[in-house]
Motif scaffolding. Sequence first.
Motif, PDB file in Angstrom:
ATOM      1  N   ALA A  42       0.834  -1.209   0.000  1.00 24.73           N
ATOM      2  CA  ALA A  42       0.000   0.000   0.000  1.00 24.73           C
ATOM      3  C   ALA A  42       0.868   1.258   0.000  1.00 24.73           C
ATOM      4  O   ALA A  42       0.602   2.214  -0.734  1.00 24.73           O
ATOM      5  N   LYS A  81       4.026   1.555  -1.084  1.00 22.60           N
ATOM      6  CA  LYS A  81       4.711   1.686  -2.375  1.00 22.60           C
ATOM      7  C   LYS A  81       3.733   2.109  -3.459  1.00 22.60           C
ATOM      8  O   LYS A  81       4.076   2.870  -4.366  1.00 22.60           O
ATOM      9  N   ASP A  82       2.533   1.584  -3.351  1.00 25.15           N
ATOM     10  CA  ASP A  82       1.496   1.846  -4.326  1.00 25.15           C
ATOM     11  C   ASP A  82       1.080   3.327  -4.269  1.00 25.15           C
ATOM     12  O   ASP A  82       0.961   4.005  -5.292  1.00 25.15           O
ATOM     13  N   CYS A  83       0.892   3.825  -3.057  1.00 30.23           N
ATOM     14  CA  CYS A  83       0.429   5.217  -2.887  1.00 30.23           C
ATOM     15  C   CYS A  83       1.569   6.217  -3.080  1.00 30.23           C
ATOM     16  O   CYS A  83       1.328   7.344  -3.500  1.00 30.23           O
ATOM     17  N   PRO A 115       5.132   6.088  -4.706  1.00 30.82           N
ATOM     18  CA  PRO A 115       6.257   5.406  -5.372  1.00 30.82           C
ATOM     19  C   PRO A 115       7.616   6.001  -5.010  1.00 30.82           C
ATOM     20  O   PRO A 115       8.622   5.296  -5.059  1.00 30.82           O
ATOM     21  N   LEU A 170       8.142  -2.275  -5.641  1.00 33.12           N
ATOM     22  CA  LEU A 170       6.748  -2.689  -5.544  1.00 33.12           C
ATOM     23  C   LEU A 170       6.587  -4.140  -6.017  1.00 33.12           C
ATOM     24  O   LEU A 170       5.857  -4.924  -5.443  1.00 33.12           O
ATOM     25  N   TYR A 183      -5.456  -7.835  -1.535  1.00 33.61           N
ATOM     26  CA  TYR A 183      -4.635  -6.708  -1.976  1.00 33.61           C
ATOM     27  C   TYR A 183      -3.283  -6.751  -1.253  1.00 33.61           C
ATOM     28  O   TYR A 183      -3.226  -6.729  -0.025  1.00 33.61           O
ATOM     29  N   PHE A 227      -7.124   6.169  -2.153  1.00 38.81           N
ATOM     30  CA  PHE A 227      -6.779   4.843  -1.652  1.00 38.81           C
ATOM     31  C   PHE A 227      -7.815   4.317  -0.666  1.00 38.81           C
ATOM     32  O   PHE A 227      -8.164   3.137  -0.683  1.00 38.81           O
TER      33      PHE A 227
END
Lengths: 632, 653
Positions: A579, A581-583, A585, B160, B541, B557
């Motif tokens: 989460a 890393k996703d939000c 970068p 990631l 997720y 998010f």
Amino acid sequence: MNRLCPEDYQRLARLSSLCMAEDGAFACVRYFHDGEDWRSRVLLIENGRETEVLPEGLRQTGPSFSEGGRRLWFISDGKPFVFDRASRSVREAGCLPEGFEAVEAVPAGAGCLTVCRREIRELPPEGCDWEMPLVAEELHYRLDADHGFKKKYVWRLCLLERTCRILLERGTPIRVPVPLPDGRVLYLSESSFCLLPGEGGEPVPLSAPFSPAGFRPVLSLDGRYALAAGHRGGMELRVCRLWLDGEEHPEDQEENAPAGLSDGLYMDLPPDQRTLIAPGAGADSYLVCAADGHVPGLWRLTVRDHRLCYEQIPVPGPVTEAGGETENGLLLLAGPETCPSEPVLLAGGAFCPLTASHNQWLSDAETAAPVLLRAPSLDGRAELSAWLLRPPRPAEKVPLLVWVHGGPSGCWTNGFNLEVQAAVSLGFAVLLPNPRGSTGWGDGYADPAHAFDGGAAQDILMLLDAALRAYPCLDGDRAGVLGGSYGGFMAAFLAGHTARFRAAAVIKGVTNWLFIHFNSSQGGQPILEEYRDFQDFQVDTLRNSPVFSAGQVRIPVLVIHGEKDQQVPVENAHQYYTALKDCHPDLPVKLLLLPDCCHAISRDRLSDYLTAQKETLSWMVRYVRDGKPRKR
Amino acid sequence: MNRLCEEDLRKVVWVSEPVLSPDGETALYVRAVSDYRTGKNIPALMAVPVPGGTPRRLCRRTSRQDAPAFSRDGRRLAYLVHDGPVPQVWVMDWATGEERQATRFRWGAAGFAWGAGGALLALMRQERDSGEDPLTEMTEEELSAYRHRLAHAPRVTEKLMYKLDEAHGFLENAVSRLCLVDADDLSVRFLTDGRFDCALPYSSPDGRRIYYFTYPNDREKALRPELYCLGDGGAFPVRTDHPARPVIPVRETARGLVFAGEDGDGKLILYLRAGNGEEEPFCGMDGTEGVAPAFLGNEWNGRLTAPVKWDGRDSAWVLTAKDECAVLTVPGLHMNAVQGGFLQDFSAPVRDRVLFIRSTFRRPAELWVRTFPDGKETQLTHENDWLDEFLTGAPERVSFFREGGFDPGGWVLLPEGDGPCPAVLYVHGGPECFYAPDIFFFETQTLRAAGFAVLWCNPRGSAGHGPDYRKEEYAFGQEAVDDLNGFVSACLKRFSRIDPDRVGVTGGSYGGYMTNKLTLLSGRYRAAAAQRTWINPATSYGTGDMGFLSGSGQSDFEAYLLRRARGSILRDIQNLNTPTLILHGEEDVRCGAEQGDQLFTVIRALRPQVPCRLVIFPKENHDLTRTGLMHNRIRHMTEIRRWMEKYLKEMDG
């Protein structure tokens, strides 16, 4: 003076399981590192002289004396042993059934009462090293200590004398057996204390005013009752009386007597097999080690007129265990705040060492002593406290780490903590807050509701402010937050809800409560049933989880987790890291996974523990201590 | 005749990777059998004369080989050898049969292709941050330390994209580095610097340009690779109008560069890029998308069932799937070159012939040759004739009417005899997969032998019937549920033998999801086995690797997470009355093992009266039933059969 570092952990020796003979000799277990693994050995101490009674053993536990101290019983690598002090000889205490390992051995008559077990598992065909599938059909099928699916055992309670007599066999654990003078055996089953008749027959469960904790009860001199520790209602441990005569004792009911020792007595975190309650001198007199609030201390407990009465015994430093009472004083494991506990005699209000230090190397090390900080909570309803450690030679402005303890049932005390000392050596001041949700101040304070609804986070910030006010040398602009387990939850929660910190380290932290409800060793808790609607449950749970605020995190976060963690499943780390890393970068975020570690990282392989410690500290050095000044 | 049981799966011989020798007189293939002690498949390179004869092992100096490929001049055969601790490339002189080891890579070879002029384009595995010489093989001691480190050392990432199901979780800290190996003197020249992973190298006919796929973002942003060309001016990306996909090697033809790309709908197309930079579809596969069913063990889990092959006239031979059949297509002709059975793979054509691997419902794949233009087909291997001694059945087609819609039909495999029987419905994975009529489907035969009817079909959302049929909203909506239930009703109507009160359901991955969905929605199914299930998007997720593909770039998010929290079919858990068996691989990173765990926990906590059993297979990933260890695959099938027997047969009445 040397500076302490995480690697010093392998030099650290800890003592535990103190027990005393009538002549003042005593025994305990020494835990130390041998390469990657922990070892434990029974030490016999006679007039200051130490003997390892079986030097070749790797894991030794549970020493106890019999016959006034003539013989010392213990377990070494799954076998019961007895040491004869007169002949200085050691021998196996008897022959266990084939394939069984001893878990506990307690002297009884001329022999010993032994709990042993044999693992039951599906085996592959001969010559094949297949890993067989894991099967579960009941809830709570995982166990952190087993690093995965709970191992299945046949448990037996045996009396080892000349022969091995099987007293009881069960598919569930049999623990802390106490032989009674009349031949009966008191023991703890999965859910309650039970009495096993001496002549055989079915065990009878005892009614108790609390749910038992896994400490060995201490029998009164007349054998009519035992004192045991347990939980009543809340999170705090209490001491209660357990009658063995099979009769009702209304005089012990709560309305008549404070059957629980006190509302504010918290028992410090238990190492294995430790004696929590020790016999005092004379009938109906006991010693209890506990932490009242933030200080581990010592109490004398007496039973008068069916009342449990207690008085605090003043001690000059933290006490972790009581062994018993002699005419010269009290035998304790205790010490100053700057090193682990050692065997001491408490006499005349001072600790007199009974042996040479087991951590002599620490005398050359620079350590910091904790100071107590207090602050009112924001709502004014509670008096909060924290310990603060500062570098002995502070720089002009000292960076600060807020280190949150696990649990939340638990608390920081002024006992020695190498991890914290190693951080201080790097130039950090370390604040150890005990926000609401911590134990030691009674059930009201320890109510987990405080711990999870943001109240505890507010408490921590109040304590941080108090520290900054009291010590202007602390640099509030260079503060980091970290913690393990519940502390990891709090570090992640604070990272997503405040801008007070420069970096966070989330160690084995809960970041999505769904994983606790679904996948952990305590999964399927009643909370699931309380919700009529599964979607509401999911949405509410997620809203209370740190991962939900991953979008708001603006600071570098280090995520550390053991892949075999059954208490806080590793999925917490995977999801939270993804989460972040996703939000973000471009935000520094790092994931460190330890393949062989369960929740108790410090009890697994030494190198993994050290990797986690070093990564954590270097993260804080990089982003907190040496980080660029914040833009204003 | 014998009854087939789960243990018989050990006897199956798996035939794959057909290659024709340059003169077309010898067919090569890989023959794999399972090893009892380890449960692993052992591959060996075999040769059989065309048009027929006795197969023989090709290699004398090594025992485990696969991936055969002839050099462009046909003089040499290269292949991977798996005898040692890591795979290495070996080369055989085709005329003399002399074998020799061509690579001695420390961490092994990940693959290779022949380049121009007898050079090998090898993909060398290389550990990042290692000071060791990558061209020196490891000693036994070093190898043991290396393996220990891979399994036990702390894993660190700041990317990631750090885990994949195929890697059994954490991606190794190793890359595939491209190098040129001279097949004569075995000298090695590195072509890439080892910073990024490379795949599928290809050299232009003159050897002046080398193409390869790589991940220049170091898998940071997404899985998508980019196509690079290494020429006189160094390496540069080949900018295309279409996102490149590493499905086949690119190829320089007389008309321009051919590469695989995706159109806007995610459909895979071969594009031709002319010298002037203009691009046009080279080989449309419109309406013929589809993949081999999940249980095939087909690593090409894209929309081609096998890599594209080229003939001498720069024509691409493409194996795709249409109407639940695999179709071999030659561009420009659009003809079905081979019909009947299910084609799993084929060789590049040589002279007037092509090899192909074909299975039927009752037989695992065997090697065949087809000659042109007479269309004569000859079976070259008979590796699984042992099955002649066993009772097996063939399925019957059952159509089910859907008002106003296309009727795809389904299949029913009935047990011996004519008495009443219980039935088990199978749901495939994906959902972008399909069941083919001629695929070898072992476990349906063992269930049949145990007295069950087995039912399966391709509900809306499945591949194989074109893009309008395959829509994701069908697969996860009411349509797939209606189709599966409608199909079961049609089967019950047509075969009165099937007891309507004793129907169970099972499936893996998406099939596991549908298994749960069907039992949560109605009490029709009396036993269920959810394999490698996906059940709750709120926790999948970031735990499964699907999160990387679906979760990136969320602007809101919190809203995204809440949507996932509301999207679990566990919301209907209070309806569940079906005894449920849950089977999962412990290292499943596609549908994380936590999904199976939580289904078990939720059933146990909220429906304690419903029988439920959780079986976790250590060290297995999402491919448990395809490439899993043999003893685990057998146990997996046995668990399902026993569960169905317990709740559909023993609970009679």
